[in-house]
Design an enzyme around this catalytic site. Structure first.
Site, PDB file in Angstrom:
ATOM      1  N   GLU A 162       0.817  -1.218   0.000  1.00 38.42           N
ATOM      2  CA  GLU A 162       0.000   0.000   0.000  1.00 38.42           C
ATOM      3  C   GLU A 162       0.852   1.270   0.000  1.00 38.42           C
ATOM      4  O   GLU A 162       0.647   2.182   0.807  1.00 38.42           O
ATOM      5  CB  GLU A 162      -0.963  -0.008   1.202  1.00 38.42           C
ATOM      6  CG  GLU A 162      -2.007  -1.098   1.116  1.00 38.42           C
ATOM      7  CD  GLU A 162      -3.060  -1.045   2.216  1.00 38.42           C
ATOM      8  OE1 GLU A 162      -2.901  -0.229   3.157  1.00 38.42           O
ATOM      9  OE2 GLU A 162      -4.020  -1.818   2.148  1.00 38.42           O
ATOM     10  N   GLU A 190      -5.621  -8.720  -0.218  1.00 38.57           N
ATOM     11  CA  GLU A 190      -6.356  -8.356   1.001  1.00 38.57           C
ATOM     12  C   GLU A 190      -7.821  -8.197   0.609  1.00 38.57           C
ATOM     13  O   GLU A 190      -8.165  -7.323  -0.183  1.00 38.57           O
ATOM     14  CB  GLU A 190      -5.843  -7.070   1.650  1.00 38.57           C
ATOM     15  CG  GLU A 190      -4.476  -7.206   2.299  1.00 38.57           C
ATOM     16  CD  GLU A 190      -4.084  -5.993   3.128  1.00 38.57           C
ATOM     17  OE1 GLU A 190      -4.998  -5.316   3.650  1.00 38.57           O
ATOM     18  OE2 GLU A 190      -2.873  -5.730   3.253  1.00 38.57           O
TER      19      GLU A 190
END
Length: 566
Positions: free
Chosen positions: A215, A340
């Site tokens: 991220e 995720e």
């Protein structure tokens, strides 16, 4: 994992910036105008595989992966608790290992998540008594480093899972990634490989899949970057790692979510720059019932339709990857690693973090940070399980592009498995839809033709109530139908026709192996340590004839699985 005000429920755009145009329905699905009222036993929906049905793709084993991050009690008190009655010689909880095997997990992403962006991998190798204590900036905790890559490798060997290893691109980068690669995969005879041997692991770990950061677009991430900065960094790291070991499969960070202002353009920028040495781009999406505190009906209906958002997410990232391929005159497709995904009530975490930030802002603090505190320990409802079953259907229906996925996370932290310190471990409601797919979805995936009543949602306009996927292993002559009723109010009865499965005429007949239904009249019912089997799938009363046709009634907010064989 996003840490603050970054994950949204059924819509992954900011609630004040929702798009007004409807999201396209899933492939192979048509919306019927049949009324959603009346006699539930009269079929008002259908699922069928035509004789000319083309498979989406083969079902990739990595689609049934999970995620272990050094966060809360996922590692300490989850997979590792030396003082637990079931702990083995390595400190691994055997009761948790047994449930991991029952869940059917194939590949586990490790060690983060946000945690990895401030992590020195060398801290977790060698004798435990020599490992340093560190501060984890992601989750404001003290990391003891009792678990590291050596230990996780041994755990994975016992669990029977592949490792997807993430490297630190926040505070570190190229050299640390190459050193770690040499340590885990190198043949004896070089410094880092010999250190691994000295630490008790003689053979190379053969870790093939690597996440280059986590991220990195997120302002919450240690060392976060602009698209151009990360594109340059990942290009250099991926190139060097492939020089060291050309058979690696490398995953670039995609957007942290569809709500990010650079969603889509981030992927295009990164993949265009580093296309030659990349194999996957990551996708992250979490969902939750935004009205769970008041039990608002409209919010529940939006939540049940969360897979509409995931479908659009997959299409957007796939398009960006294809543009990058074309810009490079390439021939390979960049696959999606949905590493995720799941249900996460992030509003609870955001409130907790807001409080922590307010307290931390009042002067300097010298108190020690906690070790493995209780964080993100969502207790899942029957409705949460139905949504996760729906999301798994979506992943299977798009497995031509989604070739890897990690349900986040594995134990205690937004997880299908819960474990008490010195106490029992049990299955959350979300355990069951994942396990059914992981254990029985084999062969080829098919997006069947679906005729369904529609339901109205505030986030996605009108969408089909019924969604489904079929998998069929022609060689083993086994198949699986997964279906979901996303209608919050009304049951629907559907006719199922599997007669178009390839090779079926030569097989003779189809027969039912097992059919089950997950539904509760109270969709907020949960499993707990005191009542670990309050919500479990129940037998579904259907009869399949020799041609593979049957009828099933799906109550409101329900998920079914039908296993069959030829």
């Amino acid at each position: 994992m996003t840490t603050h005000n970054s994950q949204y429920s059924a819509e992954t755009t900011h609630p004040d910036k929702q798009e007004s145009s409807p999201v396209p329905t899933a492939a192979g699905t048509t919306a019927s105008n049949v009324s959603t009222t009346g006699n539930a036993t009269t079929p008002d929906a259908s699922i069928a595989l035509n004789a000319d049905a083309t498979p989406v793709a083969d079902v990739p084993p990595r689609l049934f992966g999970s995620f272990v991050e050094h966060l809360g009690r996922c590692v300490y008190g989850g997979i590792y608790e030396p003082s637990h009655p079931t702990a083995d010689e390595n400190g691994f909880r055997q009761d948790v290992l047994d449930l991991v095997k029952e869940l059917g997990v194939t590949c586990v992403r490790y060690p983060g998540g946000n945690f990895v962006s401030n992590y020195n991998w060398e801290d977790g190798i060698g004798p435990r008594e020599n490992r340093p204590m560190r501060r984890d900036l992601a989750w404001h905790c003290t990391e003891t480093n009792e678990m590291g890559i050596d230990d996780f490798y041994r755990w994975s060997q016992k669990a029977g899972t592949e490792i997807m290893l993430a490297v630190n691109m926040g505070t570190r980068g190229l050299k640390a990634a190459l050193d770690e690669l040499e340590y885990v995969n190198g043949a004896p005879g070089t410094a880092w490989a010999d250190q691994r041997v000295a630490n008790g692991i003689e053979e190379p770990m053969d870790i093939k899949m690597w996440c280059i950061g986590n991220e990195m677009d997120g302002p919450w991430q240690v060392g976060h970057m602009s698209p151009e900065e990360y594109a340059g960094a990942v290009d250099k790291v991926a190139h060097a790692m492939k020089l060291a070991e050309s058979g690696l499969e490398l995953v670039a960070c995609g957007s942290s979510g569809a709500y990010m202002p650079t969603f889509g353009t981030w992927e295009k920028t990164v993949l265009t720059k580093a296309y030659e040495n990349l194999d996957f781009v990551s996708c992250h999406a979490y969902y939750f019932d935004r009205g769970h505190k008041t039990r608002a009906a409209a919010s529940m209906q939006d939540f049940l339709a969360s897979s509409e958002d995931m479908t659009k997410f997959i299409a957007t990232v796939s398009d960006a990857a294809d543009q990058a391929r074309e810009a490079n005159n390439g021939t390979k497709d960049i696959a999606l690693s949905f590493d995720e995904w799941g249900v996460w009530y992030s509003d609870k975490w955001n409130e907790q973090e807001d409080q922590w930030k307010a307290e931390a802002a009042q002067g300097l603090h010298h108190e020690p940070w906690p070790k493995s505190p209780h964080l993100l320990e969502d207790i899942y409802t029957a409705a949460d399980a139905v949504v996760e079953g729906s999301l798994m259907i979506t992943l299977l229906k798009h497995c031509d592009r989604v070739r890897s996925a990690s349900r986040a996370q594995l134990v205690n932290v937004i997880a299908p498995i819960m474990a008490e310190e010195h106490g029992p471990a049990w299955r959350q409601t979300t355990f069951y839809p994942f396990a059914e797919a992981a254990l029985h979805a084999r062969g080829q995936a098919y997006a069947p033709a679906i005729s369904s009543p529609t339901i109205h949602t505030e986030a996605y306009d009108d969408v089909p109530a019924i969604d489904a996927v079929v998998t069929w292993d022609e060689q083993a002559r086994t198949g699986l139908l997964l279906a979901v009723n996303r209608d919050a109010n009304t049951p629907h009865t559907l006719t199922i026709d599997l007669s178009g499965l390839p090779g079926l005429p030569g097989l003779g007949t189809l027969a039912l192996s097992k059919a089950q239904l997950l539904h509760e009249d109270d969709p907020y019912r949960t499993n707990t340590a005191e009542a670990p089997e309050a919500v479990t799938p129940q037998p579904l009363d259907i009869a399949m004839n020799a041609t593979g046709t049957c009828t099933a009634t799906l109550p409101a907010i329900s998920w079914i699985s039908v296993e069959f064989h030829g």
